[in-house]
Design a protein around this motif. Structure first.
Motif, PDB file in Angstrom:
ATOM      1  N   VAL A  89       0.842  -1.196   0.000  1.00 27.11           N
ATOM      2  CA  VAL A  89       0.000   0.000   0.000  1.00 27.11           C
ATOM      3  C   VAL A  89       0.878   1.247   0.000  1.00 27.11           C
ATOM      4  CG1 VAL A  89      -1.738   1.299   1.283  1.00 27.11           C
ATOM      5  CG2 VAL A  89      -1.903  -1.187   1.136  1.00 27.11           C
ATOM      6  N   THR A  90       1.918   1.256   0.814  1.00 23.10           N
ATOM      7  CA  THR A  90       2.838   2.382   0.862  1.00 23.10           C
ATOM      8  C   THR A  90       3.492   2.587  -0.492  1.00 23.10           C
ATOM      9  OG1 THR A  90       3.288   1.905   3.185  1.00 23.10           O
ATOM     10  CG2 THR A  90       4.846   3.335   2.052  1.00 23.10           C
ATOM     11  N   ALA A  91       3.908   1.529  -1.122  1.00 23.10           N
ATOM     12  CA  ALA A  91       4.535   1.623  -2.435  1.00 23.10           C
ATOM     13  C   ALA A  91       3.567   2.195  -3.455  1.00 23.10           C
ATOM     14  CB  ALA A  91       5.026   0.246  -2.878  1.00 23.10           C
ATOM     15  N   THR A  92       2.327   1.763  -3.403  1.00 26.59           N
ATOM     16  CA  THR A  92       1.323   2.255  -4.340  1.00 26.59           C
ATOM     17  C   THR A  92       1.086   3.747  -4.151  1.00 26.59           C
ATOM     18  OG1 THR A  92       0.267   0.090  -4.297  1.00 26.59           O
ATOM     19  CG2 THR A  92      -1.036   1.922  -5.154  1.00 26.59           C
ATOM     20  N   VAL A  93       1.008   4.182  -2.904  1.00 24.30           N
ATOM     21  CA  VAL A  93       0.810   5.607  -2.618  1.00 24.30           C
ATOM     22  C   VAL A  93       2.006   6.414  -3.102  1.00 24.30           C
ATOM     23  CG1 VAL A  93       0.584   7.311  -0.766  1.00 24.30           C
ATOM     24  CG2 VAL A  93      -0.756   5.202  -0.696  1.00 24.30           C
ATOM     25  N   LEU A  94       3.215   5.920  -2.877  1.00 25.47           N
ATOM     26  CA  LEU A  94       4.407   6.633  -3.326  1.00 25.47           C
ATOM     27  C   LEU A  94       4.449   6.748  -4.849  1.00 25.47           C
ATOM     28  CD1 LEU A  94       7.134   5.187  -0.947  1.00 25.47           C
ATOM     29  CD2 LEU A  94       6.246   7.516  -0.995  1.00 25.47           C
ATOM     30  N   VAL A  95       4.089   5.684  -5.537  1.00 28.91           N
ATOM     31  CA  VAL A  95       4.070   5.739  -6.999  1.00 28.91           C
ATOM     32  C   VAL A  95       3.008   6.721  -7.475  1.00 28.91           C
ATOM     33  CG1 VAL A  95       3.572   4.420  -9.085  1.00 28.91           C
ATOM     34  CG2 VAL A  95       5.038   3.456  -7.335  1.00 28.91           C
ATOM     35  N   ALA A  96       1.842   6.705  -6.841  1.00 28.20           N
ATOM     36  CA  ALA A  96       0.779   7.643  -7.227  1.00 28.20           C
ATOM     37  C   ALA A  96       1.227   9.077  -7.007  1.00 28.20           C
ATOM     38  CB  ALA A  96      -0.487   7.346  -6.437  1.00 28.20           C
ATOM     39  N   LEU A  97       1.872   9.361  -5.880  1.00 31.00           N
ATOM     40  CA  LEU A  97       2.377  10.706  -5.613  1.00 31.00           C
ATOM     41  C   LEU A  97       3.448  11.103  -6.620  1.00 31.00           C
ATOM     42  CD1 LEU A  97       2.622  10.724  -1.717  1.00 31.00           C
ATOM     43  CD2 LEU A  97       1.040  12.037  -3.147  1.00 31.00           C
ATOM     44  N   TYR A  98       4.298  10.179  -6.985  1.00 27.85           N
ATOM     45  CA  TYR A  98       5.343  10.443  -7.958  1.00 27.85           C
ATOM     46  C   TYR A  98       4.730  10.807  -9.317  1.00 27.85           C
ATOM     47  CZ  TYR A  98       9.286   9.610 -11.061  1.00 27.85           C
ATOM     48  OH  TYR A  98      10.249   9.743 -12.014  1.00 27.85           O
ATOM     49  N   MET A  99       3.694  10.055  -9.698  1.00 28.44           N
ATOM     50  CA  MET A  99       3.048  10.320 -10.985  1.00 28.44           C
ATOM     51  C   MET A  99       2.343  11.674 -10.984  1.00 28.44           C
ATOM     52  SD  MET A  99       3.719   7.640 -12.812  1.00 28.44           S
ATOM     53  CE  MET A  99       2.517   7.207 -14.028  1.00 28.44           C
ATOM     54  N   VAL A 100       1.709  12.037  -9.873  1.00 29.01           N
ATOM     55  CA  VAL A 100       0.995  13.309  -9.792  1.00 29.01           C
ATOM     56  C   VAL A 100       1.965  14.480  -9.725  1.00 29.01           C
ATOM     57  CG1 VAL A 100      -0.526  14.706  -8.333  1.00 29.01           C
ATOM     58  CG2 VAL A 100      -1.058  12.309  -8.746  1.00 29.01           C
ATOM     59  N   ALA A 101       3.032  14.322  -8.949  1.00 24.61           N
ATOM     60  CA  ALA A 101       4.006  15.403  -8.772  1.00 24.61           C
ATOM     61  C   ALA A 101       4.900  15.570  -9.987  1.00 24.61           C
ATOM     62  CB  ALA A 101       4.854  15.155  -7.537  1.00 24.61           C
ATOM     63  N   GLY A 102       5.108  14.503 -10.735  1.00 19.55           N
ATOM     64  CA  GLY A 102       6.030  14.543 -11.868  1.00 19.55           C
ATOM     65  C   GLY A 102       5.363  15.051 -13.067  1.00 19.55           C
TER      66      GLY A 102
END
Length: 59
Positions: free
Chosen positions: A46-59
């Motif tokens: 779950v943490t990994a999924t949230v980090l990837v989602a944040l990376y995609m939104v911020a990038g």
């Protein structure tokens, strides 16, 4: 382990393109997790999924 078994099953069924696609997806997922600051293969999914989602939104 599951990915390897899935790839072997795809090959056994005569679907080499599917096996290659699964391998590519695994490498892509690991690369995204690493770039997001997560050690691939460790930690909470779950943490990994949230980090990837944040990376995609911020990038």
């Amino acid at each position: 382990m599951k990915t390897r078994l899935t790839m072997r099953a795809a090959l056994a069924l005569g679907l080499p393109a599917v096996a290659r696609g699964i391998g590519r997806l695994k490498r892509l997922r690991c690369k995204l997790l690493t770039e997001a600051g997560h050690e691939a293969g460790r930690g909470n999914v779950v943490t990994a999924t949230v980090l990837v989602a944040l990376y995609m939104v911020a990038g």
